[in-house]
Design an enzyme around this catalytic site. Structure first.
Site: not given
Ligand code: ATP
Ligand code: MG
Length: 375
Positions: A113, A239, A242
Site C-alpha cells: 500500500k 489480487k 478496490k
Molecule cells: P483495498 O485494495 O482498498 O485494500 P480490497 O479489495 O482489498 O480493497 P478490503 O475492503 O480490504 O478490499 O477487503 C474486504 C474483504 O474482501 C476482506 O475479507 C478481504 O480478504 C476480501 N478480499 C479482498 N480482495 C479479495 C480478492 N481479490 N479475493 C478474495 N477476497 C478478497
Molecule cells: Mg484490502
C-alpha cells in the site's frame, strides 16, 4: 449452547468487486445460522488512505446495501459503521501499546500500500549475498554490487515509508481491536488477510501474557469458498483490489451487463488458446476458471473439463453470461436499497446499538485490567 461470534467487514472505499463478494461477503451469508454475526463497514480502515468525505459517506451506504443485497439479514446480523462504535479506536490505542514495531514491519500489505515493490526483496539480496564466497575476486565484486542494490532498495522503502501515514502502518492493530473488542472467535476473510489474522492472535497473546489472563480469545480466520483469492483481470499474478487504478482489473457489483461482458472480453489470457487449468503456469486463465467455478459452485478442474472443446476466447463469453446472471439481481437490489437512505440508516443505527451492547462490558473489563481508574 451459545453460538460462536464472528466479526468481519469491508472498507467502504467504492469499487466493491467480485473478490470481495466471492472471498468474503458471500461466505458470510451461510454463517448467519450457526454464528452470532457482526458485519462492520470499515470506515476507520478506509481513511488510512485519503478519502473524499462525500464519497466515503456514499460508499458506506453502498457497502451496507451490498451486504444486504448479497443475503446478509439485518434482523439476524448487526450491520454498522465501524466509527459508530468508539470501542474500535479506544481498544486499538491500548493494543498499540502492546504491539512491537517489528511485528508490524513484517506485514506485506503495508509494503504494497505504500507502493513499495522492488524487483528484489531485502531477503533475496541477503540470501544471494550469503551464498557468495568472498575469497574469490569475482565473488567480491558481486558482493559489492549486491550491497549497492541493497542500499537502493532500503532507500526506496525509507522514502515511501516516510511519506506514508501512521494509520496505514497501524491498520493491523485496529483490525485486531475490531475482532478482540467483541471476543469474536472466527473471522471470515479472503486469503490476503491471513497474515493480519496471525498478527491478531499474537497481539491477543501479548495482552493476555502482560496481564496474566486468558481474557481475549485467539481468533481464527475462516477462509472459505472456491475463490479465496480472486486475481486481477489485467494481471493474473496480482489480487483483484478496490484500490487498483485500472477499472478493467475488476468486475464490480455495480457494473451493468455490458460492462461485465466487456471487461471479461478484455481480460488477460496467454498465448495458448486451449482451455486448461494450470494455476502455476497459466495464472490468468486459471483465474477465469476459478471465478466461473465459484459462481457455479463447482471446481476449476470441472469447469475446464466441461468446456474442454472451447478456446479461451469462447469460454470468456460463457463466463460473462454466468457473471451477469449471478450479479445482476444483486446490483438491482443494491440500487433499490440505495434509493431509501432513511431505511438504510435506521438499520445501521440498530446494528450500531447491538454492537455497542456487546462491546461495552468487554471494553470496561479491559480498562479495569489495564488499571485505568474508573470514575
Ligand atoms: P483495498 O485494495 O482498498 O485494500 P480490497 O479489495 O482489498 O480493497 P478490503 O475492503 O480490504 O478490499 O477487503 C474486504 C474483504 O474482501 C476482506 O475479507 C478481504 O480478504 C476480501 N478480499 C479482498 N480482495 C479479495 C480478492 N481479490 N479475493 C478474495 N477476497 C478478497
Ligand atoms: Mg484490502
Amino acid at each position: 449452547m451459545k453460538k460462536p461470534r464472528i466479526l468481519s467487514g469491508v472498507q467502504p472505499t467504492g469499487n466493491l468487486h467480485l473478490g470481495n463478494y466471492l472471498g468474503a461477503i458471500r461466505n458470510w451469508v451461510g454463517l448467519q445460522d450457526s454464528h452470532e454475526c457482526l458485519f462492520m463497514l470499515a470506515d476507520l480502515h478506509a481513511i488510512t488512505v485519503p478519502q473524499n468525505p462525500a464519497d466515503l459517506t456514499r460508499n458506506t451506504r453502498e457497502t451496507a446495501a451490498a451486504y444486504i443485497a448479497c443475503g446478509i439479514d439485518p434482523k439476524r446480523s448487526a450491520i454498522f459503521p465501524q466509527s459508530a462504535v468508539t470501542m474500535h479506536s479506544e481498544l486499538a490505542w491500548i493494543l498499540n501499546c502492546h504491539t512491537p514495531l517489528g511485528w508490524l514491519d513484517r506485514m506485506t500489505q503495508y509494503k504494497e500500500k505504500v507502493g513499495f515493490s522492488p524487483s528484489k526483496t531485502i531477503e533475496t539480496l541477503n540470501s544471494q549475498y550469503s551464498k557468495l564466497n568472498s575469497e574469490n575476486d569475482s565473488a567480491f565484486t558481486k558482493r559489492n554490487e549486491l550491497v549497492e542494490e541493497w542500499i537502493g532498495v532500503t532507500e526506496e522503502f525509507e522514502s515511501k515509508r516516510s511519506k506514508s501515514k501512521l494509520g496505514l502502518y497501524a491498520y493491523p492493530v485496529l483490525m485486531t481491536a475490531d475482532i478482540l473488542g467483541y471476543h469474536a472467535t472466527h473471522v471470515p476473510v479472503g486469503e490476503d488477510q491471513k497474515q493480519h489474522l496471525e498478527l491478531a492472535r499474537d497481539i491477543a497473546g501479548a495482552f493476555n501474557r502482560a496481564y496474566g489472563t486468558e481474557f481475549f480469545p485467539l481468533p481464527q480466520p475462516l477462509i472459505l469458498g472456491a475463490a479465496t483469492r480472486v486475481m486481477s483481470l489485467t494481471d493474473g499474478t496480482k489480487k483483484m483490489s478496490k484500490s487498483d487504478p485500472s477499472d478493467y482489473s475488476r468486475i464490480t457489483l455495480t457494473d451493468d451487463a455490458d460492462a461485465i461482458a466487456n471487461k471479461i472480453k478484455k481480460a488477460q489470457t496467454d498465448s495458448d488458446p486451449a482451455l486448461t487449468y494450470d494455476e502455476k503456469n497459466r495464472p490468468s486463465v486459471a483465474n477465469l476458471l476459478t471465478i466461473y467455478a465459484a459462481l457455479d459452485d463447482t471446481t476449476p478442474q470441472q469447469v475446464a473439463e466441461k468446456f474442454s472443446t472451447l478456446k479461451t476466447g469462447q469460454f470468456k463469453a460463457q463466463l460473462a453470461d454466468l457473471a451477469v446472471e449471478k450479479l445482476s439481481p444483486i446490483t438491482a437490489r443494491m440500487r433499490d436499497l440505495m434509493d431509501d437512505h432513511s431505511t438504510l440508516d435506521n438499520l445501521l443505527k440498530d446494528g450500531a446499538n447491538q454492537a455497542r451492547a456487546i462491546a461495552a462490558p468487554i471494553f470496561e473489563e479491559t480498562k479495569r485490567m489495564v488499571g485505568f481508574l474508573q470514575v
